[in-house]
Each structure stands twice: as structure tokens, then as C-alpha cells.
Enzyme design. Structure first.
Site: not given
Ligand code: AMP
Length: 545
Positions: A189, A334, A443, A448
Site C-alpha cells: 500500500t 487490501e 470533527k 462530523w
């Protein structure tokens, strides 16, 4: 009770043998290092892959050994994609855009005994050679002897020309019957923080992923498709397309290292491409070129975009100006990588243009074989109402259980779910929409705010070329959004007019507290916005004001 069915292993070599037997003339068109188009077939690729398996054995590569590649999308890279796993070894694609230090780390961590390298990366290999001398014993340049670059490598690191080794080998090789759970490929990754981590795919996960992306509501390749993966073969298996194309018998068009608008435009017309796949940045480049040159895409029906959020402009412009359907997929290293794909359901036929665009911006429905859910901060599952957003978790046979070298299952929670690091909503029709990376979400006062929603709206301003929204520290609200914008060439940006795009589109408290106009934004090696660098740079922006 056991079934009465045969238990043939799902193997990558079987996929290639299928393509060679049933789609022998299916074309492989590849832009070579030299710039010319190289034309081959699935049958020739299978023969050359057998020859390459012989070469690998001659270089001392055996079952389970890692074979590294530093290469663009070419027919030779495709041969390694099949020969290495086919003979029981592991094809380890390395992203050459990473920092040299990370590349050396990856080569050593993976333990690549042999590296296959495009001549264009000779200087890179020379630079990292001292750091990888204990691991790599041979470097094979993907060229003929005449084009072998002059490199000076440490003693003990042999240099070969690919075509020279191929000419000296024979094709007399039978693909071995391997276990389908054996490792086939390795990919690290890009990792915006910390060292890159490896994901080790299996023959089984690769073949199942190939079937899944070939379903009609996903990429749906057929023997009549001519598919161009612009997404590099070093970026998560070019999204599985080299395998899926062989399964379907589709023609595969490989762009080499020329990924700019004019080169892609020429290649798409010359190789009669019907579907092309890549990240939004590539399509923005192609669009700018087509608009400036008045060029047309003669055969392309579908463009698939993924890797980062699709700007609305792409769906609108390719649809209205070129009659091309822009389809979005989502996934990650992944996940092999494809997890969701966006194709409408019957109920969506009635949508007007604005509704269809709104739907197209979602990342799509989960592929059959995988499962997904969204959870809140306490791990409680959230409703699929298209509004509640939470951490997105997935599981399935082509999702990793651990990172390379870590204990089995160590990347999973107690119930076997993998946390994607993405924050998302899921609507009642099952369409997932990414609202953020969990570390990018802002935040503010305990609520959010999605940076992606704010970025998408910002780029709808006619003078904005690119936008990023990051959290800045705030004495009262903890964090507040700051909008960073790059103007289109030759345009000046007035912050008030940029903020006006939010009126009536988002809640008042979502509107960024500040707008900063920049010449450019930093990107990662895979073309994504480097949010961590921007966050660090603008962390104190609102405090010092
Ligand atoms: P990588 O492993 O480098 O392919 O990065 C995977 C990450 O890219 C995902 O976890 C997402 O954050 C992002 N990503 C991939 N596809 C999309 C998409 N269609 N829209 C938004 N983000 C995406």
C-alpha cells in the site's frame, strides 16, 4: 457430507491457458518503451510466459520466491504477471513513484531475489542498489540487448537483458498444479503515514476477484471488449484487469509510460479501445486535451474511474460531450482491489439528469462475494438510510486478513471484519458513498463534516481546478474546515465566490472558515491528495488569524 463435484484448484495459469486456447487471436496491444505499438495475442503471451517460467527457474527462482517488478503497463510486464505465479513464485509489483528509500525498504522487506525493470528506471535501480545488494542477486532489464542501459551495480548483482534470456530459453514447460491458496502476487500500500505494508494475494483470491469484476453490473468484460488499463500494473494489479481480460478473452491495450491526454487519445483510437480504466486525474488530463484539440474518441463506450472520488465534471462532460458512460468503482490494495461498483438498478431509470449525476457520484454496490457494513465510534451498526455515516468495514474471499509478514487474521476485528479506513453512508438500495477517510473527516463540535463533499462542491466552481479541505485546529469547535483551492490556468479566484457554491447545498456550519488559494496541491505516489502534509501545514491556520 462432501459434494460430488471436482475440486479443481482456481489457478492463474488456468486463466491464461483458457485465453490461449479459446481466444488465441485475442489481441495484446502494448506501447513499448521506444514508443511504437507492439501487437501480440493471448496465445503468444501464454507461450512467452512458459518461456519466461524457464528463465525464472534459470535465475534460481523457485516456489514461493518473490520476483520484483519496476515497470509500466507493457506486454513484458504482462508476461511476468502470469509466469511468476504460474510457476509457483510471487509477482511483486513495486510502485516506482514512491520515494527511493521506500522502494529499497519494500524490496528488502519482500525479499525480492530478482528485479525486472523498465530501462527507464535504470537510474532509480542504480541509486538504491547499495541498499538492496543483500537481497537482489539479478536485475533483468525489460528490453533487448541493444537497449540494455549502462548501469554500474554492486558486485554480486547480475544484469541481464530480458529478450536475451528469453531467446536462450525454451517453451517446454508445463504449468504445475499448485494449491489455490498459494500466494501469487504481492503489492504494498502506498501508505500516507508510516512504512508501506504488503498485501499477499492468492491464486484463489485473484481468480474469484476476476470472476466478480467480470459480472455485467461491474466491469463486465467480454470477448468483444478492448480494455485499456491506464491504472498502472504496479497499482493493485491494475485493478485485476490483466486477469479479467484473459478470463473474458478481451483484447488488452497497455499504454506503457505515456499517460498524458494526447498519448491516451491517440492510443484509444488506434487500438480501438472500448473501455478504459484509471484515476480521475488521468481523465481530467484527457478531457482537457480533447476539449483543447477538438479530438473525438471513436470507439470508447465506457470509462471507469476509481482510486479517489469522481469529480462531477467528469460524469457530465464525458456523457454530454462525448457520449461516454463514466462509471465509478471503489476498492483498495487490501481488497485486490475492487469492492463496489456503480451501475444503476431498475428503479433508477426514472431519474432525471441531476438525480442520475447524484447517483453516479456514489461509489456503488458491493460485489457479490463480499459483505460490508458501517459502524459508529462504538462499533454499533448504522442504518442504510443514505444519511448516517460511519466507519466502513468489509469481509470476503478477496479481502486480506493480515499484512505481509504479520500473524494471520491480525488485520481483522473479532468478527473477521476489515476496517477500510473509509467513512461512508449506504443508501436503502445498497449504494455506498465515501464521505471521507477516517483520518480526514473534520470533527467540529463533536459532529462530523465530510471533506470530500466540500471538495466536490468546490470543484463545481468554474474557476477551480482542484480543491482540498482539511481540518484546522479551532479554540471553540476543536476542528473547523479550511478550503485550499488551485485556480484553473489563467483564472483568478475570489474566496467569496468560491464559498458561494455551498449556499443551500450543505448545512451552514459545514461551510469552511477560510479559503486559501494555492498554485498546486501535493499528491501521493498514486496520485491522491496528500492530506496529511496539508493538514500539518494548515493545522494552525485559524489560530494565527
Ligand atoms: P489504494 O489501496 O492505494 O488503492 O487506496 C485505497 C483507498 O483509495 C480507499 O480506501 C479509498 O479511500 C480511496 N478510494 C478508492 N476508490 C475510491 C473512489 N471511487 N472514491 C473515493 N475514494 C476512493
Amino acid at each position: 457430507m462432501q459434494s460430488s463435484m471436482q475440486s479443481h484448484a482456481l489457478l492463474i495459469s488456468s486463466v491464461l491457458v483458457h485465453a490461449a486456447r479459446h481466444h488465441a487471436d485475442g489481441e495484446i496491444v502494448s506501447r513499448s518503451e521506444e514508443g511504437a505499438l507492439h501487437r501480440s495475442t493471448w496465445a503468444a503471451t501464454e507461450r512467452r510466459a512458459r518461456r519466461l517460467a524457464r528463465v525464472l527457474a534459470g535465475l534460481g527462482v523457485g516456489a514461493g520466491d518473490r520476483v520484483g517488478t519496476l515497470a509500466w503497463n507493457t506486454h513484458r510486464h504482462l508476461e511476468i504477471y502470469y509466469a511468476a505465479p504460474g510457476m509457483g513464485a510471487i509477482c511483486h509489483t513495486i510502485n516506482p513513484r514512491l520515494a527511493a528509500d521506500d522502494i529499497a525498504y519494500i524490496v528488502n522487506h519482500a525479499g525480492d531475489g530478482v528485479l525486472f525493470v523498465d530501462p527507464g528506471f535504470a537510474a532509480l535501480v542504480e541509486a538504491i542498489a547499495p541498499a538492496i545488494a543483500g537481497t537482489v542477486r539479478a536485475v533483468v532489464f525489460l528490453a533487448d540487448a541493444a537497449r540494455l542501459p549502462a548501469v554500474s551495480l554492486p558486485a554480486g548483482m547480475a544484469v541481464h537483458a530480458y529478450e536475451g534470456l528469453m531467446a536462450a530459453a525454451d517453451e517446454d514447460f508445463a504449468w504445475p498444479l499448485l494449491q489455490e491458496t498459494a500466494a501469487s502476487a504481492l503489492c504494498y500500500t502506498s501508505g500516507t503515514t508510516g512504512r508501506p505494508k504488503g498485501v499477499l494475494y492468492s491464486h484463489r483470491s485473484t481468480v474469484l476477484h476476476g470472476y466478480a469484476i467480470n459480472m455485467a453490473d461491474v466491469m463486465g468484460l467480454s470477448a468483444r471488449s478492448r480494455v485499456l488499463p491506464v491504472v498502472p500494473m504496479f497499482h493493485v494489479n491494475a485493478w485485476g484487469i490483466p486477469y479479467a481480460a484473459a478470463m473474458a478473452g478481451a483484447a488488452l491495450v497497455l499504454p506503457g509510460r505515456q499517460l498524458d491526454g494526447p498519448s491516451l487519445h491517440a492510443l484509444m483510437n488506434e487500438a480501438r479501445v472500448t473501455m478504459a480504466c484509471g484515476v480521475p486525474t488521468v481523465w481530467l488530463g484527457l478531457l482537457a486535451h480533447l476539449r483543447a484539440s477538438g479530438g473525438r474518441l471513436e470507439t470508447v463506450k465506457t470509462i471507469m474511474t476509481g482510486g479517489s472520488a469522481c469529480p462531477p465534471l467528469l460524469i457530465e462532460a464525458f456523457g454530454a460531450e462525448f457520449g461516454i458512460s463514466m462509471e465509478q468503482g471503489w476498492g483498495m490494495t487490501e481488497m485486490s482491489p475492487v469492492g463496489t461498483y456503480n451501475k444503476p438498478k431498475p428503479a433508477h431509470a426514472a431519474l432525471d439528469a441531476a438525480g442520475a449525476l447524484r447517483l453516479g457520484l456514489k461509489q456503488g454496490r458491493i460485489l457479490c462475494g463480499l459483505d460490508m457494513k458501517i459502524v459508529d465510534g462504538e462499533g454499533r451498526e448504522l442504518p442504510w438510510d443514505g444519511k448516517a455515516f460511519g466507519d466502513l468495514k468489509v469481509r470476503g474471499p478477496w479481502v486480506t486478513g493480515a499484512y505481509y509478514g504479520d500473524p494471520a487474521g491480525s488485520a481483522l476485528d473479532a468478527e473477521g471484519w476489515f476496517a477500510t479506513g473509509d467513512v461512508a453512508t449506504i443508501d436503502p438500495d445498497g449504494f455506498m458513498e465515501i464521505t471521507d477517510r477516517s483520518k480526514d473527516v473534520i470533527k467540529s463540535g463533536g459532529e462530523w463534516i465530510s471533506s470530500i463533499v466540500l471538495e466536490n462542491l468546490a470543484v463545481s466552481h468554474p474557476d477551480v481546478a482542484e480543491a482540498a479541505v482539511v481540518a484546522a485546529a479551532h479554540p471553540k469547535w476543536d476542528e473547523r474546515p479550511v478550503l485550499l483551492v488551485v485556480p484553473r490556468p489563467g483564472r483568478a479566484l475570489d474566496p467569496a465566490s468560491v464559498l458561494a457554491v455551498y449556499e443551500g447545498k450543505v448545512a451552514r456550519w459545514w461551510v469552511p472558515d477560510a479559503v486559501v488559494v494555492l498554485d498546486e496541491l501535493p499528491h501521493t505516489a498514486t496520485g491522491k491528495l496528500q492530506k496529511n502534509a496539508l493538514r500539518a501545514r494548515f493545522r494552525e491556520h485559524l489560530i494565527h488569524k
